[in-house]
Design a protein around this motif. Sequence first.
Motif, PDB file in Angstrom:
ATOM      1  N   ILE A  41      47.710  16.187 -21.031  1.00 15.35           N
ATOM      2  CA  ILE A  41      47.311  17.352 -20.241  1.00 15.35           C
ATOM      3  C   ILE A  41      46.359  16.905 -19.143  1.00 15.35           C
ATOM      4  O   ILE A  41      45.260  16.412 -19.413  1.00 15.35           O
ATOM      5  CB  ILE A  41      46.630  18.416 -21.128  1.00 15.35           C
ATOM      6  CG1 ILE A  41      47.613  18.904 -22.203  1.00 15.35           C
ATOM      7  CG2 ILE A  41      46.115  19.581 -20.290  1.00 15.35           C
ATOM      8  CD1 ILE A  41      46.996  19.861 -23.213  1.00 15.35           C
ATOM      9  N   ASN A  42      46.767  17.053 -17.903  1.00  8.92           N
ATOM     10  CA  ASN A  42      45.932  16.671 -16.764  1.00  8.92           C
ATOM     11  C   ASN A  42      45.188  17.857 -16.163  1.00  8.92           C
ATOM     12  O   ASN A  42      44.170  17.681 -15.497  1.00  8.92           O
ATOM     13  CB  ASN A  42      46.782  16.001 -15.680  1.00  8.92           C
ATOM     14  CG  ASN A  42      47.323  14.662 -16.136  1.00  8.92           C
ATOM     15  OD1 ASN A  42      46.612  13.873 -16.748  1.00  8.92           O
ATOM     16  ND2 ASN A  42      48.592  14.404 -15.839  1.00  8.92           N
ATOM     17  N   PRO A  99      41.086  26.769 -22.120  1.00  8.86           N
ATOM     18  CA  PRO A  99      40.804  26.272 -20.775  1.00  8.86           C
ATOM     19  C   PRO A  99      39.348  25.822 -20.651  1.00  8.86           C
ATOM     20  O   PRO A  99      38.442  26.411 -21.240  1.00  8.86           O
ATOM     21  CB  PRO A  99      41.107  27.475 -19.884  1.00  8.86           C
ATOM     22  CG  PRO A  99      42.125  28.248 -20.657  1.00  8.86           C
ATOM     23  CD  PRO A  99      41.735  28.094 -22.092  1.00  8.86           C
ATOM     24  N   PHE A 100      39.140  24.772 -19.836  1.00  7.69           N
ATOM     25  CA  PHE A 100      37.834  24.116 -19.818  1.00  7.69           C
ATOM     26  C   PHE A 100      37.558  23.510 -18.445  1.00  7.69           C
ATOM     27  O   PHE A 100      38.481  23.090 -17.736  1.00  7.69           O
ATOM     28  CB  PHE A 100      37.817  23.019 -20.891  1.00  7.69           C
ATOM     29  CG  PHE A 100      36.663  22.063 -20.810  1.00  7.69           C
ATOM     30  CD1 PHE A 100      35.424  22.407 -21.334  1.00  7.69           C
ATOM     31  CD2 PHE A 100      36.811  20.817 -20.203  1.00  7.69           C
ATOM     32  CE1 PHE A 100      34.350  21.520 -21.259  1.00  7.69           C
ATOM     33  CE2 PHE A 100      35.755  19.929 -20.134  1.00  7.69           C
ATOM     34  CZ  PHE A 100      34.518  20.281 -20.669  1.00  7.69           C
ATOM     35  N   PHE A 101      36.299  23.467 -18.066  1.00  8.87           N
ATOM     36  CA  PHE A 101      35.861  22.628 -16.949  1.00  8.87           C
ATOM     37  C   PHE A 101      34.421  22.203 -17.204  1.00  8.87           C
ATOM     38  O   PHE A 101      33.707  22.799 -18.020  1.00  8.87           O
ATOM     39  CB  PHE A 101      35.999  23.344 -15.597  1.00  8.87           C
ATOM     40  CG  PHE A 101      35.026  24.478 -15.387  1.00  8.87           C
ATOM     41  CD1 PHE A 101      33.738  24.251 -14.899  1.00  8.87           C
ATOM     42  CD2 PHE A 101      35.399  25.793 -15.658  1.00  8.87           C
ATOM     43  CE1 PHE A 101      32.847  25.295 -14.707  1.00  8.87           C
ATOM     44  CE2 PHE A 101      34.513  26.841 -15.469  1.00  8.87           C
ATOM     45  CZ  PHE A 101      33.229  26.596 -14.985  1.00  8.87           C
ATOM     46  N   LYS A 113      40.434  18.763 -13.714  1.00  8.64           N
ATOM     47  CA  LYS A 113      41.729  18.069 -13.749  1.00  8.64           C
ATOM     48  C   LYS A 113      41.484  16.585 -13.948  1.00  8.64           C
ATOM     49  O   LYS A 113      40.391  16.082 -13.733  1.00  8.64           O
ATOM     50  CB  LYS A 113      42.510  18.293 -12.450  1.00  8.64           C
ATOM     51  CG  LYS A 113      43.010  19.702 -12.239  1.00  8.64           C
ATOM     52  CD  LYS A 113      43.782  19.802 -10.925  1.00  8.64           C
ATOM     53  CE  LYS A 113      44.391  21.189 -10.746  1.00  8.64           C
ATOM     54  NZ  LYS A 113      43.362  22.237 -10.664  1.00  8.64           N
ATOM     55  N   GLY A 114      42.555  15.885 -14.376  1.00  9.74           N
ATOM     56  CA  GLY A 114      42.476  14.437 -14.504  1.00  9.74           C
ATOM     57  C   GLY A 114      42.365  13.979 -15.941  1.00  9.74           C
ATOM     58  O   GLY A 114      42.979  14.533 -16.844  1.00  9.74           O
ATOM     59  N   ASN A 115      41.580  12.948 -16.156  1.00  8.23           N
ATOM     60  CA  ASN A 115      41.353  12.366 -17.477  1.00  8.23           C
ATOM     61  C   ASN A 115      40.176  13.086 -18.128  1.00  8.23           C
ATOM     62  O   ASN A 115      39.042  13.018 -17.656  1.00  8.23           O
ATOM     63  CB  ASN A 115      41.056  10.863 -17.324  1.00  8.23           C
ATOM     64  CG  ASN A 115      40.893  10.158 -18.657  1.00  8.23           C
ATOM     65  OD1 ASN A 115      40.208  10.645 -19.543  1.00  8.23           O
ATOM     66  ND2 ASN A 115      41.509   8.990 -18.786  1.00  8.23           N
ATOM     67  N   ILE A 170      35.141   8.945  -9.863  1.00 11.52           N
ATOM     68  CA  ILE A 170      36.354   9.753  -9.986  1.00 11.52           C
ATOM     69  C   ILE A 170      36.734  10.239  -8.588  1.00 11.52           C
ATOM     70  O   ILE A 170      35.917  10.846  -7.894  1.00 11.52           O
ATOM     71  CB  ILE A 170      36.140  10.959 -10.921  1.00 11.52           C
ATOM     72  CG1 ILE A 170      35.788  10.492 -12.342  1.00 11.52           C
ATOM     73  CG2 ILE A 170      37.382  11.845 -10.951  1.00 11.52           C
ATOM     74  CD1 ILE A 170      35.509  11.630 -13.304  1.00 11.52           C
ATOM     75  N   ASP A 171      37.974   9.969  -8.206  1.00 12.68           N
ATOM     76  CA  ASP A 171      38.463  10.367  -6.876  1.00 12.68           C
ATOM     77  C   ASP A 171      37.516   9.898  -5.776  1.00 12.68           C
ATOM     78  O   ASP A 171      37.170  10.648  -4.848  1.00 12.68           O
ATOM     79  CB  ASP A 171      38.642  11.888  -6.807  1.00 12.68           C
ATOM     80  CG  ASP A 171      39.712  12.393  -7.751  1.00 12.68           C
ATOM     81  OD1 ASP A 171      40.630  11.620  -8.068  1.00 12.68           O
ATOM     82  OD2 ASP A 171      39.605  13.553  -8.189  1.00 12.68           O
TER      83      ASP A 171
END
Length: 742
Positions: free
Chosen positions: A151-152, A160-162, A178-180, A200-201
Amino acid sequence: MKSILTILVFFICFQGISQNSEKKDIKVGLVLSGGGAKGLAHIGVLKVIDSLGVKIDYIAGTSMGAIVGALYASGYSGKQIDSIFNSVNFDDILNDNLPRAARTFYERDNYEKYAINLPFNKFKIKLPSALSRGQNTYGLLSRLTLHVNTINDFSELPIPFFCIATNIETGKAVVLDKGNLSQAVVASGAFPSLFQPVIIDDQVLVDGGVVNNYPIDELREKGIDVIIGVDVQDGLMSREKLTSAPDVLLQINNFRTINDMKVKANKTDIYIKPDISNFSVVSFSELNKIIEMGTKATLNHLESLNEISKFHPKKSTQTLIKTVDSLKINAIDLFGEKDYTRSYVLGKLKLKTNEKISYDDFNKGVNNLIATNNFDSFLYELKPSDNVDGFDMSATLKESSETTFLKLGVHYDDLYKSSALINFTKKRLLTKNDLASFDFILGDNVRYNLDYYIDRGFYWSIGLSSRFDSFNHNVAAETILTPDQLSLININKLAIQVSDFTNQVFIQTLFRKDLSLTLGAEYKHLKITSETILNSNNDEESVFERGDYLSVFGKLRFDTYNNKYFPKSGVLFNADLHTYLHASEFKEDFSSFSIAKATFGYSQSFSKKFSANITTDAGFRVGQDTNPYLNFVLGGYGGHLINNYTPFYGYDFLSISGNSFIKSTLTLDYEIFKKNHLNFAVNMANVEDDLFQSTEWFSKIDYTGYALGYALETFIGPIEIKYSWSPETKKSIWFFNVGFWF
């Protein structure tokens, strides 16, 4: 009164919702603040939420809130998270402690003698950017979230999470959704100075608590109707409580966050504030007490939470998530390697494709790669393989730009006396994967060690070494003088000077992962002199030995001890065979001879504090036996005795000699409190010429000794004091040691 008002607000809210025919349910969000160890209180909150059947629709977290929140969002229950954290060694996590068994033999030898290790560039010493890389944290979270690693988009997690991180270059908050997942959470919790930043990015990210420790506004924007917030931040600390660097940094950061919370607390529908004023950001040893405070604070809001559960029933129960015990990796993609070859990386990982290994072994391999200090980070993802059982691994390495190091150490023992160690280490000196190291040892006996090693992982590695050792000591006369000399000179002790200059060239490989095989050639110059007695020419000293030796050798080594100095588990096996092809003191009548020796050790813990170690050593000589100065000599205590000198409690250094011996030692160790050890040891041995030509070596014991000691583990190495005694000599000897042996 406050809970009653909260319930009334919810009734009004729920009444409005029920009148809307298109909206049959409300959305409940959970925001978890950062706070280091204080964030463990979140676990207590989650356990109560689960017990009440409250369904959470969205989670937002910062720092420790992000770690706990991510696990909950990936499907773990509060009770499961409690069990996970109770099994974690927080010292290993915070300090990035790496298991000894994860290091290669060469790296262990280097790691276990230096107290200070500093990058050194253009004659300037640099301090590390952080105490920890955060690799152990990343490894733990990667394993725990392996079941959701496909799940990215974090909004597609079971909940759902951030989480929030801080861009250290711009000072702005960054929402990671998003991402790892593991990488995002590690970035959110990268407390400045404790953990190094995470990229990251192309953004350099640190702890989200620097700018937004309670992301309630961002959570509300997700369409959340009711927000449960858990605030584990404290007010400003008094000077008495500012006792550590993390406390000072947190205090500075709290200047802003405390003012922010005056506004954000009022925006929270159910505001849970555990009383954790008696704990600090590093109080991880108080895990259960902090969790209990979270539980207690949540129970104060029981009525409000029950009202939510009535209007917002939990649709499904959480299932038990089993961590992965083994892996089969079918393909490996590496990115970022420039100065280190693929074979080097895979050799350190001890990883081969299409081979099933335990997850613990996989983690040890990752630790082994990190232990080289050649990489600032190793971020990996495991994705299920297409159409075949197992995983594909994609890993991104960030090679360290530091290639030169200054290392320091100090030591004292009864043989070499006071020593100060200065080391210069240079990586990538001549080629990829190589390392050059020079030890210069100042003190009562000047010494040096020079090593050059080209590490090729599972393939044959190449090494060169040069070493000079010297010491002065009073020894038993019979270990130096022949029987005829002893009959002419009435003397019991000799003050001797021993110097040893040894050079080796060798190749080495790993066989079956944990077994090292070394083959090589050696040149040795050995000199033994004494000023106690003069020779017939009335020189200033008598020379007993001044010889040059050429030999070939083979070594077999297996070592799984968890600690070199105080092992509580593991097996040790060392075997060494030297065949001497030339000795300068023999002209016409030289014939080759061999010296073989081996050590077997086993350690076992019977509790967290009590352990036992049993070690057996044996050796013998085959062939020409005219020159006795390479024979076995027992006595003393130490971890760096050259040639065939062997420690033996109850006797002074170099007290018992012979061309063959067998010795056993039993050591009982009790860690009375952390890093403080009481130990008792008994050893016994038979030592004589041609010992194994009869069965008497097995039927009788000629030498015994006992030792009682205290030891303290410090950053410079163990500090030890031992009282030893032998029933044969009826004498006692004290041994002292300070620092790592080198």
